[in-house]
Scaffold this active site. Structure first.
Site, mmCIF file in Angstrom:
data_model
loop_
_atom_site.group_PDB
_atom_site.id
_atom_site.type_symbol
_atom_site.label_atom_id
_atom_site.label_comp_id
_atom_site.label_asym_id
_atom_site.label_seq_id
_atom_site.Cartn_x
_atom_site.Cartn_y
_atom_site.Cartn_z
ATOM 1 N N HIS A 192 -40.698 30.578 27.120
ATOM 2 C CA HIS A 192 -40.995 30.317 28.538
ATOM 3 C C HIS A 192 -39.999 29.310 29.121
ATOM 4 O O HIS A 192 -40.303 28.097 29.165
ATOM 5 C CB HIS A 192 -42.424 29.768 28.685
ATOM 6 N N CYS A 235 -41.718 36.443 28.082
ATOM 7 C CA CYS A 235 -42.872 36.500 27.173
ATOM 8 C C CYS A 235 -43.562 37.871 27.185
ATOM 9 O O CYS A 235 -43.057 38.815 26.598
ATOM 10 C CB CYS A 235 -43.839 35.350 27.474
ATOM 11 N N GLU A 261 -39.279 28.640 32.137
ATOM 12 C CA GLU A 261 -39.773 27.958 33.349
ATOM 13 C C GLU A 261 -40.559 26.690 33.005
ATOM 14 O O GLU A 261 -40.651 25.786 33.828
ATOM 15 C CB GLU A 261 -40.612 28.937 34.190
#
Ligand code: MN
Length: 250
Positions: free
Chosen positions: A225, A117, A227
Site C-alpha cells: 500500500h 493490493c 498510499e
C-alpha cells in the site's frame, strides 16, 4: 492536460458517517496521494452496470484500483476447498463483478491503471491468473505478509526486477514496503511479468510485458500500500507521479 481525472474504486459501508444508510467508503490516503500529484480523484461507487462503466471511462484519464476484501476464489478455482474458502473476508457485494468490467473496458481503451493490493490480485485474475486463497497455509514462509498494526511502516523488503519499468521508475533495486494481504498471486497471467518480489518469492509488483504494453497501455500493480507509506517513506511517491504522468500523456 494539467489535471488528470482519476476514478478511484470504492467499497460500500453498511453505515455511513453522517447518516445510518449504506454509503460509499474509500480510504482518504488514496485521494490525497492522487491530489498531491496534481490529479483530481473521483470516487466510483459499486454499480455493476456496463453503461455506467463505459460512461465513466469516457470522462476520466486513469483508474486507481484500491485495496479491500478478498476476491471470490470460485472465480478462478471453482472447486476451492471449503477450509480455504472459510478463511476469506469478501469485498462488498457486486465489487468483483464491477471491477472486472472496469479493468476489461479500461484496457480495451488503453486507459492507464494503477492497481493496489486487492487491485493487483484482481488484475491478475482478470487476465487469466490465479491466487493463493490463504497465503499462510498454502505457502508458509519466513516473511510476515499481514500486519495491520504496522500498516504505515515498511516491514519487509521487495527486490525489483532489474529490467522492469518499475525498477527504472523507482531508481533503486530494493524498496521497503508495508504488508497487509491475506492472499497473493499464485499463477501469473501470461501477459504480465514480475516487477518485484519479496525475499520468500511472493510476487509484490507486476506490469505488462513490453509487447503487451504497446497494445494495452500503462499498467502497474503492487501488492503493498504505497498510499499509506507516503508520509514516513516519501520514496514511494514515484509510483503515483509516474501513473499521473501516464494519464496526462496517453
Ligand atoms: Mn507482502
Amino acid at each position: 492536460m494539467k489535471h488528470p481525472i482519476i476514478l478511484v474504486t470504492s467499497s460500500t459501508a453498511e453505515i455511513g458517517a453522517e447518516f445510518p444508510d449504506p454509503s460509499v467508503s474509500v480510504a482518504h490516503n488514496y485521494l490525497d496521494a492522487i491530489r498531491a500529484g496534481g490529479g483530481i480523484p473521483l470516487c466510483l461507487p459499486i454499480m455493476p452496470d456496463a453503461d455506467l462503466v463505459s460512461g465513466a471511462l469516457d470522462c476520466c484519464d486513469g483508474i486507481l484500483l484500491t485495496g479491500g476484501g478478498d476476491i471470490n476464489p470460485t472465480l478462478y478455482w471453482p472447486e476451492v476447498p471449503g477450509t480455504l474458502l472459510a478463511t476469506c473476508e469478501f469485498g462488498s457485494p457486486g465489487r468483483d463483478e464491477m471491477e472486472f468490467m472496469l479493468i476489461r473496458s479500461a484496457l480495451d481503451r488503453r486507459v492507464p491503471i494503477l492497481a493496489i493490493c486487492r487491485g493487483h490480485q484482481l488484475v491478475n485474475v482478470a487476465l487469466g491468473g490465479t491466487l493463493y486463497v490463504d497465503l499462510p497455509t498454502q505457502r508458509p514462509g519466513e516473511v510476515l505478509h499481514c500486519d495491520y498494526d504496522r500498516r504505515f511502516e515498511a516491514i519487509h523488503d521487495i527486490h525489483l526486477a532489474p529490467d522492469s519499468r518499475f525498477a527504472r521508475l523507482a531508481e533503486r533495486e530494493i524498496l521497503g514496503v508495508n504488508s497487509t494481504h491475506h492472499q497473493a498471486i499464485e499463477r501469473l497471467a501470461s501477459v504480465l511479468r514480475v516487477a518485484a518480489a519479496a525475499p520468500d518469492g511472493v510476487i509484490e509488483a507486476t506490469e505488462f510485458t513490453p509487447e503487451e504494453q504497446a497494445r494495452r497501455g500503462w499498467l502497474q500493480t503492487v501488492q503493498y500500500h504505497p498510499e499509506r507509506l507516503l508520509r514516513n517513506h516519501p520514496e514511494h511517491r514515484f509510483l503515483f507521479d509516474a501513473f499521473l504522468e501516464a494519464c496526462k500523456t496517453r
